[in-house]
Each structure stands twice: as C-alpha cells, then as structure tokens.
Design a protein around this motif. Structure first.
Motif, PDB file in Angstrom:
ATOM      1  N   ILE A 244       0.796  -1.425   0.037  1.00 12.23           N
ATOM      2  CA  ILE A 244      -0.074  -0.094  -0.067  1.00 12.23           C
ATOM      3  C   ILE A 244       0.885   1.434  -0.013  1.00 12.23           C
ATOM      4  CG2 ILE A 244      -1.453   1.339   1.480  1.00 12.23           C
ATOM      5  CD1 ILE A 244      -3.023  -1.343   2.240  1.00 12.23           C
ATOM      6  N   ASN A 245       1.916   1.412   0.689  1.00 17.60           N
ATOM      7  CA  ASN A 245       2.689   2.546   0.795  1.00 17.60           C
ATOM      8  C   ASN A 245       4.193   2.464   0.126  1.00 17.60           C
ATOM      9  OD1 ASN A 245       4.199   0.516   2.357  1.00 17.60           O
ATOM     10  ND2 ASN A 245       3.193   1.428   4.554  1.00 17.60           N
ATOM     11  N   ASP A 246       4.319   1.640  -0.867  1.00 20.36           N
ATOM     12  CA  ASP A 246       5.467   1.637  -1.880  1.00 20.36           C
ATOM     13  C   ASP A 246       5.344   2.936  -2.605  1.00 20.36           C
ATOM     14  OD1 ASP A 246       6.058  -0.786  -0.932  1.00 20.36           O
ATOM     15  OD2 ASP A 246       5.618  -1.774  -2.818  1.00 20.36           O
ATOM     16  N   CYS A 247       3.990   3.551  -2.885  1.00 20.84           N
ATOM     17  CA  CYS A 247       4.189   4.764  -3.638  1.00 20.84           C
ATOM     18  C   CYS A 247       4.911   5.866  -3.037  1.00 20.84           C
ATOM     19  CB  CYS A 247       2.877   5.276  -4.197  1.00 20.84           C
ATOM     20  SG  CYS A 247       1.650   5.123  -2.930  1.00 20.84           S
ATOM     21  N   GLU A 248       4.648   6.002  -1.582  1.00 23.43           N
ATOM     22  CA  GLU A 248       5.154   7.064  -0.801  1.00 23.43           C
ATOM     23  C   GLU A 248       6.687   7.295  -0.713  1.00 23.43           C
ATOM     24  OE1 GLU A 248       3.147   6.494   2.989  1.00 23.43           O
ATOM     25  OE2 GLU A 248       1.226   7.205   2.125  1.00 23.43           O
ATOM     26  N   GLN A 249       7.360   5.658  -0.978  1.00 26.12           N
ATOM     27  CA  GLN A 249       8.755   5.818  -0.878  1.00 26.12           C
ATOM     28  C   GLN A 249       9.673   6.056  -2.091  1.00 26.12           C
ATOM     29  OE1 GLN A 249      10.003   2.095   1.536  1.00 26.12           O
ATOM     30  NE2 GLN A 249       7.581   1.778   1.305  1.00 26.12           N
ATOM     31  N   LYS A 257       8.734   6.782 -13.723  1.00 28.75           N
ATOM     32  CA  LYS A 257       9.309   5.685 -14.317  1.00 28.75           C
ATOM     33  C   LYS A 257       8.501   4.519 -14.065  1.00 28.75           C
ATOM     34  CE  LYS A 257      13.802   3.575 -14.940  1.00 28.75           C
ATOM     35  NZ  LYS A 257      15.237   3.898 -14.698  1.00 28.75           N
ATOM     36  N   TYR A 258       8.229   4.189 -12.877  1.00 29.25           N
ATOM     37  CA  TYR A 258       7.510   2.825 -12.269  1.00 29.25           C
ATOM     38  C   TYR A 258       6.282   2.817 -12.955  1.00 29.25           C
ATOM     39  CZ  TYR A 258       5.728  -0.690  -9.335  1.00 29.25           C
ATOM     40  OH  TYR A 258       5.147  -1.713  -8.968  1.00 29.25           O
ATOM     41  N   ILE A 259       5.262   3.868 -12.946  1.00 27.33           N
ATOM     42  CA  ILE A 259       4.123   3.807 -13.520  1.00 27.33           C
ATOM     43  C   ILE A 259       4.133   3.382 -15.015  1.00 27.33           C
ATOM     44  CG2 ILE A 259       1.957   5.263 -14.361  1.00 27.33           C
ATOM     45  CD1 ILE A 259       2.597   6.850 -11.601  1.00 27.33           C
ATOM     46  N   ASN A 260       5.118   4.107 -15.997  1.00 25.86           N
ATOM     47  CA  ASN A 260       5.190   3.840 -17.311  1.00 25.86           C
ATOM     48  C   ASN A 260       5.611   2.285 -17.382  1.00 25.86           C
ATOM     49  OD1 ASN A 260       4.377   6.442 -18.042  1.00 25.86           O
ATOM     50  ND2 ASN A 260       6.571   7.093 -18.002  1.00 25.86           N
ATOM     51  N   ARG A 261       6.358   1.828 -16.657  1.00 26.78           N
ATOM     52  CA  ARG A 261       7.088   0.489 -17.032  1.00 26.78           C
ATOM     53  C   ARG A 261       6.004  -0.441 -16.241  1.00 26.78           C
ATOM     54  NH1 ARG A 261      11.978  -2.249 -13.426  1.00 26.78           N
ATOM     55  NH2 ARG A 261      12.180  -3.924 -14.609  1.00 26.78           N
ATOM     56  N   GLN A 262       5.010  -0.348 -15.576  1.00 31.49           N
ATOM     57  CA  GLN A 262       4.008  -1.175 -15.068  1.00 31.49           C
ATOM     58  C   GLN A 262       2.997  -1.255 -16.108  1.00 31.49           C
ATOM     59  OE1 GLN A 262       5.861  -2.762 -12.963  1.00 31.49           O
ATOM     60  NE2 GLN A 262       4.588  -3.180 -11.378  1.00 31.49           N
ATOM     61  N   LYS A 263       2.696  -0.091 -16.518  1.00 34.07           N
ATOM     62  CA  LYS A 263       1.455  -0.124 -17.778  1.00 34.07           C
ATOM     63  C   LYS A 263       1.868  -0.775 -19.109  1.00 34.07           C
ATOM     64  CE  LYS A 263      -0.687   4.377 -16.880  1.00 34.07           C
ATOM     65  NZ  LYS A 263      -1.108   5.671 -17.227  1.00 34.07           N
ATOM     66  N   GLN A 264       3.217  -0.686 -19.283  1.00 31.24           N
ATOM     67  CA  GLN A 264       4.016  -1.560 -20.326  1.00 31.24           C
ATOM     68  C   GLN A 264       3.736  -3.059 -20.223  1.00 31.24           C
ATOM     69  OE1 GLN A 264       8.018   0.036 -20.978  1.00 31.24           O
ATOM     70  NE2 GLN A 264       7.164   1.927 -21.917  1.00 31.24           N
ATOM     71  N   ARG A 265       3.996  -3.118 -18.971  1.00 30.51           N
ATOM     72  CA  ARG A 265       3.899  -5.000 -18.498  1.00 30.51           C
ATOM     73  C   ARG A 265       2.371  -5.270 -18.483  1.00 30.51           C
ATOM     74  NH1 ARG A 265       9.260  -6.204 -15.095  1.00 30.51           N
ATOM     75  NH2 ARG A 265      10.593  -5.775 -16.980  1.00 30.51           N
ATOM     76  N   GLY A 266       1.296  -4.491 -18.537  1.00 33.48           N
ATOM     77  CA  GLY A 266       0.147  -4.899 -18.236  1.00 33.48           C
ATOM     78  C   GLY A 266      -0.309  -4.995 -16.909  1.00 33.48           C
ATOM     79  N   ILE A 267       0.514  -4.598 -15.867  1.00 34.64           N
ATOM     80  CA  ILE A 267       0.004  -4.685 -14.461  1.00 34.64           C
ATOM     81  C   ILE A 267      -1.047  -3.353 -14.309  1.00 34.64           C
ATOM     82  CG2 ILE A 267       0.736  -4.601 -12.140  1.00 34.64           C
ATOM     83  CD1 ILE A 267       3.467  -5.753 -13.361  1.00 34.64           C
ATOM     84  N   GLY A 268      -2.341  -3.962 -13.746  1.00 34.71           N
ATOM     85  CA  GLY A 268      -3.480  -3.219 -13.525  1.00 34.71           C
ATOM     86  C   GLY A 268      -3.675  -2.418 -12.145  1.00 34.71           C
ATOM     87  N   ASN A 269      -2.969  -2.932 -11.119  1.00 35.31           N
ATOM     88  CA  ASN A 269      -3.193  -2.406  -9.766  1.00 35.31           C
ATOM     89  C   ASN A 269      -2.020  -1.601  -9.485  1.00 35.31           C
ATOM     90  OD1 ASN A 269      -1.206  -4.359  -9.732  1.00 35.31           O
ATOM     91  ND2 ASN A 269      -1.794  -5.217  -7.730  1.00 35.31           N
ATOM     92  N   ILE A 270      -2.051  -0.317 -10.145  1.00 40.65           N
ATOM     93  CA  ILE A 270      -1.058   0.895  -9.969  1.00 40.65           C
ATOM     94  C   ILE A 270      -1.963   2.154  -9.536  1.00 40.65           C
ATOM     95  CG2 ILE A 270       0.632  -0.224 -11.274  1.00 40.65           C
ATOM     96  CD1 ILE A 270       0.179   1.672 -13.526  1.00 40.65           C
ATOM     97  N   GLN A 271      -3.222   2.070  -9.148  1.00 39.19           N
ATOM     98  CA  GLN A 271      -3.998   3.238  -9.229  1.00 39.19           C
ATOM     99  C   GLN A 271      -3.437   4.072  -7.994  1.00 39.19           C
ATOM    100  OE1 GLN A 271      -5.254   0.234  -9.527  1.00 39.19           O
ATOM    101  NE2 GLN A 271      -7.044   0.114 -10.887  1.00 39.19           N
ATOM    102  N   LEU A 272      -2.915   3.523  -6.960  1.00 38.31           N
ATOM    103  CA  LEU A 272      -2.446   4.210  -5.948  1.00 38.31           C
ATOM    104  C   LEU A 272      -0.980   5.079  -6.265  1.00 38.31           C
ATOM    105  CD1 LEU A 272      -2.882   1.759  -2.893  1.00 38.31           C
ATOM    106  CD2 LEU A 272      -3.931   3.769  -3.086  1.00 38.31           C
ATOM    107  N   PHE A 273      -0.381   4.180  -7.103  1.00 42.14           N
ATOM    108  CA  PHE A 273       0.968   5.088  -7.476  1.00 42.14           C
ATOM    109  C   PHE A 273       0.560   6.402  -8.627  1.00 42.14           C
ATOM    110  CE2 PHE A 273       2.194   0.845  -6.615  1.00 42.14           C
ATOM    111  CZ  PHE A 273       3.221   0.955  -6.069  1.00 42.14           C
ATOM    112  N   GLU A 274      -0.545   5.985  -9.275  1.00 42.92           N
ATOM    113  CA  GLU A 274      -1.024   7.360 -10.219  1.00 42.92           C
ATOM    114  C   GLU A 274      -1.621   8.350  -9.349  1.00 42.92           C
ATOM    115  OE1 GLU A 274      -2.333   5.827 -14.289  1.00 42.92           O
ATOM    116  OE2 GLU A 274      -3.160   4.371 -12.970  1.00 42.92           O
ATOM    117  N   ILE A 275      -2.368   7.979  -8.486  1.00 42.90           N
ATOM    118  CA  ILE A 275      -2.671   8.788  -7.606  1.00 42.90           C
ATOM    119  C   ILE A 275      -1.866   9.734  -6.889  1.00 42.90           C
ATOM    120  CG2 ILE A 275      -4.429   9.155  -5.295  1.00 42.90           C
ATOM    121  CD1 ILE A 275      -6.318   6.775  -6.278  1.00 42.90           C
ATOM    122  N   GLU A 276      -0.831   9.038  -6.287  1.00 43.70           N
ATOM    123  CA  GLU A 276       0.168   9.647  -5.569  1.00 43.70           C
ATOM    124  C   GLU A 276       1.028  10.525  -6.431  1.00 43.70           C
ATOM    125  OE1 GLU A 276       2.894  10.566  -2.324  1.00 43.70           O
ATOM    126  OE2 GLU A 276       0.935   9.621  -2.282  1.00 43.70           O
TER     127      GLU A 276
END
Length: 362
Positions: A244-249, A257-276
C-alpha cells in the motif's frame, strides 16, 4: 499611482502569513505527536523499540510527512486566522480605503502561497520519500507490519511478446509456485516454459526447478525437461509485489518511471501510484486555491467576528480534504480515472475561489 508604504504592506502580510503558517504547523504537529505516541507506546514497549529509533527513525520522519500532507489545511488556517484578525481590527478597510485594490492586496498572499507550493512539491518529490522508507521500516518492525509477503495470480509482460505467470509468489523465501513463461511472435506461440517452482536470486537472475520447455516450429514440437536451470528473466519481485505504501517511498521521477513500466507490462493495480503522482502536483496548486478562498472569505468584517470566519474556513478546508479522499477512493476501486479523481476537487474549489474572489470587499 504609486501608493506610499505598499512595500511595507507586502512585507507585513508576508510575515503574518508565513509566521502564522509555521506556528500552526508547530502547534498542530505537537498535538499530533503526543496523540500518536500515546496510541503506540504500548506496542513500542512490547516490541522493545529503542528510544533513539523512536525519535530519529520514526518521529523525525513522521513530522515532515504529516506536516506536508496537511500543508493545504495549514495554509487555509493561517490565511483565515491572520486575515480575520486584520479585518476585525479594521486594517483591511484602512488598506482598501487608501487606494489599494483587493487584487493588489492579494499579491503577497499569492507570493507566500507560491513559496509554500514550491516547498511542498520539493519535499513531496525528493526529500520525504527516502524519509518515508525509514519511517515505514520502523512501523513494520515495531508497530504493525503492513508489508506485502505474498501475491497470487500474477501475470505481466516481461518484454514485448513475452508473458510471465505466477500462481503464487512468497516474498520472504523469494519463491514462486507454478510458474510459466510464454513467448509469442505476433499471435503465434513459439515457446512455453513451465516450472513447479522458481526462485529469485539477484537482479534478473532466477532459478527454475522441475521445469519443462516446449519449443514450437510450425507443427513440430521440441520438449526439454530438467530439475534445475539458471536463467535470466528481466523482472524483479518489486515489479509485482506491491504494498500500500510503496508509492510514498518513491521520488516523483521514480514514480513516473515505475508507472510507465508497469503499464507497459500490463499490470493493472497501480491506481495508488497514479493517485500519488498526480496528488504531488495537485497539492502545490491547492495552496493557491485555498489561499484565495481563505483571503476572500475572511477579508470582510462581519458581526460574528473571527470565530465565524474560522468556522466557515475550517468547514471549507475539511470539505476539500473529504472530497479529495472520497474521489481518490473511487479511483482506487477502479471507478474513476486517477487523474480526474485527484484534479476534480481542485477544479471544483477553483470555481468556488473565483466566485468568492468576485464577492470579496473592494
């Protein structure tokens, strides 16, 4: 027309604004630290947390994190408090009567809001994330462990045309079960590796155990089996083990960079990272919006005095924070775009700010 003493007025308002802002942070954070310590002291003692770690690893990182998190609220309180006091003492009336327009009066307010916005964004982007790592590690060790220890049904694109799947991955032992790695050319499956277990060693180095590799060449199929194979797969556990708190670190560049990489890899549960990510920019703009609302609401001298202004101001500020939390929760559940969820409260309150500014005393 040049109005005498206007620079002194700017300095006076700037000192009042920043002084009240800093004082409100010190006051409220002192209370917050006391409440937090009273709530957690039993756990600290039970887990034998060293006093030096409590002070330097936890509270020295706790204070800037929460002070910055509620910075828009502190801005609002500061503006409402000292502007209401100026209005109550008829100083606003005297300033406007001397020929200073309300728009000109707002310049030092906007200047201070700009300083706070820059400080807030800089802290959020580069300074607080490393401090959060220390604070969260302390919490996980001595208060409550909220780290993610396992994930199930993990599927991600390792690189274009290469899909990895884990039935389960256990972080403490760095081991995944029922693993598969499929390579496609277009829509044609060219090879498929399956393994009962896979263990992460370091960087991209993995060991697959009890494996089978099936290579396809048209109608021909080649099967290779073995008990253990060292291989390079360009993924690491942090790509799919999301707490839950990975995005805060993460600093803002790391987060992007992490958001773009995860989107390219098709990982969907990155809403918390985008919100942050969006929240760090939105909070900077919020300083301007709430400053404008606070000054417009409290510049008028009213019968209720400072108390009524403070009440209205606190109601507006808490409704803003509540609105932000509710819209973020909708984005987390997937019902809202993270961008819309974060920026919608700012858009709504920017309209409120524009309306109140037009109604402010002239």
């Amino acid at each position: 027309m040049k109005i005498p003493g206007i620079k002194l007025l700017d300095i006076y308002i700037t000192k009042k604004f920043l002084g009240t802002y800093i004082f409100s942070i010190i006051l409220i954070m002192s209370i917050a630290v006391m409440f937090d310590f009273n709530q957690k002291v039993d756990k600290f003692m039970q887990n034998e947390a060293p006093m030096t770690a409590i002070i330097f690893d936890y509270y020295l990182n706790f204070i800037p994190y929460y002070a910055n998190l509620f910075s828009p609220l502190f801005v609002f309180i500061a503006v409402i408090f000292f502007t209401s006091k100026l209005a109550d003492n008829s100083e606003i009336i005297a300033i406007l009567s001397s020929g200073v327009s309300f728009g000109r009066l707002m310049r030092p307010y906007i200047f201070c809001a700009g300083l706070i916005a820059i400080a807030t964004f800089s802290l959020n982007s580069f300074i607080i994330p490393p401090a959060n790592t220390t604070r969260i590690e302390f919490q996980n060790k001595y208060y409550k462990d909220r780290s993610t220890n396992y994930e199930r049904n993990i599927q991600l694109e390792v690189e274009p045309g290469v899909i990895a799947y884990f039935d389960r991955y256990d972080k403490p032992i760095h081991t995944g079960n029922r693993f598969s790695l499929e390579r496609f050319e277009g829509k044609t499956l060219k090879s498929r590796l399956t393994a009962q277990r896979i263990t992460w060693d370091s960087l991209y180095h993995w060991k697959v155990k009890e494996y089978m590799i099936r290579d396809f060449d048209g109608l021909r199929e080649t099967v290779t089996q073995g008990m253990e194979l060292d291989t390079i797969i360009p993924i690491i556990p942090s790509d799919f083990m999301i707490a839950i708190n990975d995005c805060e670190q993460m600093t803002t560049p790391e987060l992007k960079k992490y958001i773009n990489r995860q989107k390219q890899r098709g990982i969907g549960n990155i809403q918390l990272f985008e919100i942050e990510y969006h929240k760090r920019f939105a909070m900077a703009l919020a300083s301007f919006i709430l400053t404008l609302i606070g000054a417009s609401v409290s510049a008028r001298k009213i019968k209720g005095g400072m108390g009524l202004n403070l009440g209205v101001g606190l109601l507006l500020s808490f409704s803003y924070i509540l609105f932000q939390q509710v819209s973020s929760s909708f984005a987390t559940s997937g019902n809202f775009s993270p961008f819309i969820a974060v920026w919608l409260p700012n858009a709504v309150y920017a309209l409120i700010a524009a309306y109140l500014y037009r109604k402010a005393p002239r």
